[in-house]
Scaffold this active site. Sequence first.
Site, short mmCIF file in Angstrom:
data_model
loop_
_atom_site.label_atom_id
_atom_site.label_comp_id
_atom_site.label_asym_id
_atom_site.label_seq_id
_atom_site.Cartn_x
_atom_site.Cartn_y
_atom_site.Cartn_z
N SER A 37 29.15 30.36 24.53
CA SER A 37 30.02 29.93 25.52
C SER A 37 29.40 30.27 26.91
O SER A 37 29.93 29.90 28.01
CB SER A 37 31.55 30.84 25.43
OG SER A 37 31.16 31.93 25.46
N GLU A 39 27.41 29.68 13.50
CA GLU A 39 28.61 28.79 12.94
C GLU A 39 28.41 27.99 11.72
O GLU A 39 27.42 27.49 11.49
CB GLU A 39 28.98 27.83 13.99
CG GLU A 39 29.53 28.47 15.31
CD GLU A 39 29.78 27.67 16.74
OE1 GLU A 39 29.70 26.23 16.37
OE2 GLU A 39 29.94 27.87 17.87
N ASP A 42 24.86 35.10 19.86
CA ASP A 42 25.29 33.68 19.15
C ASP A 42 23.78 33.34 18.95
O ASP A 42 23.16 33.05 19.90
CB ASP A 42 26.30 32.86 19.98
CG ASP A 42 27.46 32.56 19.47
OD1 ASP A 42 27.61 32.69 18.30
OD2 ASP A 42 28.33 32.30 20.20
N GLU A 61 38.30 30.76 13.79
CA GLU A 61 38.79 30.23 15.32
C GLU A 61 39.67 28.99 14.95
O GLU A 61 39.54 28.32 14.24
CB GLU A 61 37.44 29.76 16.26
CG GLU A 61 37.90 29.09 17.43
CD GLU A 61 36.82 28.80 18.47
OE1 GLU A 61 35.60 29.43 18.29
OE2 GLU A 61 37.20 28.53 19.58
O1 KIV Z 1 30.77 31.67 22.04
C1 KIV Z 1 31.66 32.29 22.00
O2 KIV Z 1 31.95 32.65 23.18
C2 KIV Z 1 32.30 32.46 20.98
C3 KIV Z 1 33.55 33.14 20.64
C4 KIV Z 1 34.69 33.11 21.86
C5 KIV Z 1 34.12 33.29 19.53
O3 KIV Z 1 31.94 32.01 19.91
#
Ligand code: KIV
Length: 328
Positions: A109, A179, A147, A245
């Site tokens: 994000s 994911e 991530d 989510e």
């Molecule tokens: O990228 C992100 O911020 C997320 C979360 C909000 C779960 O994957």
Amino acid sequence: MPEAAHSNQFTSPSTTGIAGNAAAGDNAPAGLGAPASPDATAGAASAEQPAPYGGPVSAPAAPPRRIRTLDLIKAKAEGRRWAMLTSYDQYTAALFEQAGVEALLIGDSAANNVYGHTTTLPVTVDELIPLARAVASATSRALIVADLPFGSYEISDEQAVATAVRFMKEAGVHAVKLEGGARMASRIKAITTAGIPVMAHIGFTPQAEHNLGGYKVQGRGDAGSALLDDARAVAEAGAFSVVMEMVPSGLAGQVTSELTIPTVGIGAGADCDAQVLVWQDMAGLRTGKAPRFVKRYADLHSVLTEAVGTYVDEVKSGVFPEPERSFD
Ligand code: KIV
């Protein structure tokens, strides 16, 4: 504990908590491989020994150690919830840890919240690693999860392991997130086999938004059994926890009670073992219509707008800088 810090079951120095502290709770060989302290190298004559007859019970304890994945799993077993937030820089990382957040996520994000894209898809490994390094370096207790961005793990198990290794080596994070449910089981297995903890992410997976047909709740009705299968598959593959989510609360509760690994909800109701939010959403830096699951705990947008407006006015009127902020 510093006065501003919130007491926290994992990190409070006044208790061994879940993570305990270096003196009481961690079996890691303290000091092994760490830079030698001046005392350790100064020779017997000058080396200071512990106080011989004890001391006040309020004497500072050894610093609390880093929260580990096993601490989070144990917390679930003991019915204790924990909090996760995104973070992409040193100031928020240190502040969130101080405020008691147990796990920090350098989310993809960052694509939206740092780099200004409209989806998470464009962000790259090379763009996330410096952010992750800043977060890891600014903290000493929170578990840091990065991530794996879109395109950095889908091609093969080998690609996934190579990307995860980069985050561990170059950013110093403690786990990675990816994911996908059952379809990612072999990636999770490959990465954990390489010694890297994996947080899975099922339900609505933003990297697949085009395939999912937009921002939609996942697992409603007949789709519930597929979501349950995804949750079982990632746990079976070795994930240490799973983000859910935009999943109906009842289903998320069912997954949470079935799995022994912690579930982390974002739009998945109150029965998850932990919750995660994007920090700019929960602190009200981002304006406009927020997703239903976001709760705004502050209005940083107004606070900053007012501060910057005052600064601009004072620059223009000559009020700033004042004599006491100037040099003779
Ligand atoms: O990228 C992100 O911020 C997320 C979360 C909000 C779960 O994957």
